[in-house]
Design an enzyme around this catalytic site. Structure first.
Site, PDB file in Angstrom:
ATOM      1  N   LYS A 152       0.832  -1.201   0.000  1.00  0.00           N
ATOM      2  CA  LYS A 152       0.000   0.000   0.000  1.00  0.00           C
ATOM      3  C   LYS A 152       0.869   1.255   0.000  1.00  0.00           C
ATOM      4  O   LYS A 152       0.587   2.222  -0.714  1.00  0.00           O
ATOM      5  CB  LYS A 152      -0.925  -0.022   1.216  1.00  0.00           C
ATOM      6  CG  LYS A 152      -2.024   1.023   1.175  1.00  0.00           C
ATOM      7  CD  LYS A 152      -2.895   0.969   2.434  1.00  0.00           C
ATOM      8  CE  LYS A 152      -3.675  -0.324   2.511  1.00  0.00           C
ATOM      9  NZ  LYS A 152      -4.592  -0.350   3.688  1.00  0.00           N
ATOM     10  N   GLY A 183     -34.583   8.853   0.728  1.00  0.00           N
ATOM     11  CA  GLY A 183     -34.751   8.172  -0.549  1.00  0.00           C
ATOM     12  C   GLY A 183     -35.028   6.694  -0.340  1.00  0.00           C
ATOM     13  O   GLY A 183     -34.134   5.942   0.076  1.00  0.00           O
ATOM     14  N   PRO A 184     -36.234   6.226  -0.590  1.00  0.00           N
ATOM     15  CA  PRO A 184     -36.555   4.807  -0.385  1.00  0.00           C
ATOM     16  C   PRO A 184     -35.896   3.923  -1.421  1.00  0.00           C
ATOM     17  O   PRO A 184     -35.666   4.329  -2.559  1.00  0.00           O
ATOM     18  CB  PRO A 184     -38.079   4.786  -0.533  1.00  0.00           C
ATOM     19  CG  PRO A 184     -38.385   5.939  -1.447  1.00  0.00           C
ATOM     20  CD  PRO A 184     -37.376   6.991  -1.118  1.00  0.00           C
ATOM     21  N   GLY A 211     -25.612   0.279   3.021  1.00  0.00           N
ATOM     22  CA  GLY A 211     -24.556  -0.711   3.178  1.00  0.00           C
ATOM     23  C   GLY A 211     -23.256   0.020   3.409  1.00  0.00           C
ATOM     24  O   GLY A 211     -23.237   1.119   3.954  1.00  0.00           O
ATOM     25  N   CYS A 250     -19.503   1.772   6.967  1.00  0.00           N
ATOM     26  CA  CYS A 250     -19.755   2.657   8.107  1.00  0.00           C
ATOM     27  C   CYS A 250     -21.092   2.381   8.782  1.00  0.00           C
ATOM     28  O   CYS A 250     -21.133   1.843   9.888  1.00  0.00           O
ATOM     29  CB  CYS A 250     -19.689   4.121   7.665  1.00  0.00           C
ATOM     30  SG  CYS A 250     -18.017   4.668   7.251  1.00  0.00           S
TER      31      CYS A 250
END
Length: 443
Positions: free
Chosen positions: A41, A261-262, A267, A270
């Protein structure tokens, strides 16, 4: 007059939070060193390559590497000799065996850094942690670092939205610092001087309150999302339209339209793990009933996935066996390649397990999705994903999918049937082009 030397900053952990924070601190003009134990990384970031997708971040990274203000290392000795302030930015995932947060990486940073803190310095946590963690970190540093009480500790939670990480770091809607140290407050005010001058609120609290700000914010947002999705369940049963309902609610300024917003639900890395960790910590503190409502928030969110599958199954006669399903989306949200707890991938994998041939496409998350779900089949374009499909599922609301031409898709699918899991499309437009359109919470 001798100009005051600017603070030197270290960022401990270079995942999503750390890499973004390091690059943006350099963008603000500070000299920054990022540390990670993962050499690959470090090598990638040092070469100007961001190991995840975040709009605009790679440009900021490359610009500040070139300027010399930013570099990366695996060496704690180098970091401690260089920096005046250390930001802890490691992950706090959910434990494998419980809902509680796994603080392994936070503890590892503290234990490894402490012996190198031989002079007065400031340590600021940014990782999302259970309330009480900062006090424990402070006690550990004071007890084990050679500088002892001269190590000043604070906690300043991040409020980044994936897909907007650079903007949210450079121009946050507020800066929260929990500390009892005047030195830590002074350092954070210096780090945040440009934002403070621009009028961004700078809020100083005790350590515990600062920790609670982040998890409380996430719990509230999760609750708001699950509330409108609960109303979607009622709308489906009553024959009402949840989109019209949400629009009407949004005009009440006590409620507002954001996060109303339905659809398929939340997911990512967090909200799901943070509300579960919050419940676990409340239980440890003896106030579990205070957050018991979050269990239903989580349950509503999970039910939306099952309901999406049920709608799709109903459109193709009640059985997925031998059917072809085109799935548009793998990331948990657009403008990200993050697949952690992705509703889209969860739905795709479940449908595949029920016997369907599932073809998945996502503009950025294919590599991560393929590594996590080698059992699924992945396409390299939207049209390839929906070719010969008996039903199409839109599960991540990328602009490419929102702007899709129904006539172009109709040329390659087997049946013109679509489930809009994000309520991202215009139903009348798609129906007008011959599609059978279904969405969560709508007639």
């Amino acid at each position: 007059m001798v100009e005051k030397q600017r603070l030197k900053i270290s960022v401990l952990g270079t995942g999503y939070l750390g890499a973004t924070h390091a690059a943006c601190m350099a963008e603000l003009g500070f000299d920054v060193i990022g540390l990670d134990v993962d050499q690959a990384k470090v090598d990638s970031l040092s070469a100007g390559r961001v190991p995840f997708y975040e709009p605009g971040l790679e440009e900021v990274l490359k610009r500040n590497l070139a300027s010399g203000r930013l570099r990366f290392t695996t060496d704690y000795a180098e970091v401690s000799a260089f920096a005046d302030v250390h930001f802890i930015c490691v992950g706090t995932p959910q434990q494998a065996t419980s809902n509680a947060a796994d603080l392994t990486y936070v503890d590892a940073v503290v234990e490894t850094l402490a012996p190198y803190l031989t002079r007065p310095t400031v340590v600021i946590g940014k990782s999302t942690v259970p309330v009480g963690t900062a006090s424990r970190v402070m006690a550990r540093l004071h007890g084990t670092a050679p500088a002892g009480q001269e190590v000043s500790v604070g906690w300043s939670p991040e409020f980044l939205r994936e897909g907007f990480g650079v903007e949210d770091t450079l121009n946050p809607n507020r800066i929260v610092l929990g500390t009892s140290s005047e030195r830590a407050e002074a350092v954070m005010r210096e780090v945040s001087a440009r934002q403070i001058a621009a009028g961004i609120p700078f809020l100083v609290t005790d350590l515990q309150t600062a920790e609670l700000v982040k998890v409380s914010a996430n719990a509230f947002l999760a609750t708001k999302i699950s509330f409108i999705n609960a109303m979607a369940e009622v709308c489906e049963a009553a024959g009402a339209d949840v989109i019209q309902l949400a629009a009407a609610l949004s005009h009440d300024d006590r409620i507002g339209g954001k996060f109303l917003g339905p659809g398929l639900g939340f997911g990512g890395g967090c909200l799901p793990k943070d509300i579960r960790a919050f419940m676990a910590r409340a239980d440890e503190l003896g106030v579990e009933p205070a957050l018991s409502f979050l269990r239903e928030v989580d349950a509503i969110n999970q039910r939306r996935r099952a309901r999406t599958i049920d709608i799709a199954r109903g459109l193709i006669g009640g059985n997925f066996a031998g059917r072809t399903v085109g799935v548009l989306g793998a990331a948990f949200k657009p403008n990200s390649d993050d697949i952690r707890d992705s509703p889209a991938l969860d739905v795709a994998a479940t449908i595949s397990s029920l016997g369907a041939k599932v073809m998945v496409y996502d503009p950025e998350a294919l590599e991560n999705a393929r590594a996590a779900h080698p059992d699924l089949t992945f396409a390299h374009s939207m049209l390839e994903a929906v070719r010969d499909a008996d039903v199409v599922l839109l599960l991540t609301e990328w602009a490419e999918f929102r702007d899709a031409d129904p006539d172009e898709l109709a040329k390659v699918v087997s049946q013109t049937k679509i489930v809009d899991g994000r309520n991202a499309l215009d139903p009348e437009h798609w129906r007008g082009h011959g599609w059978i359109y279904r969405a969560l919470g709508r007639p």
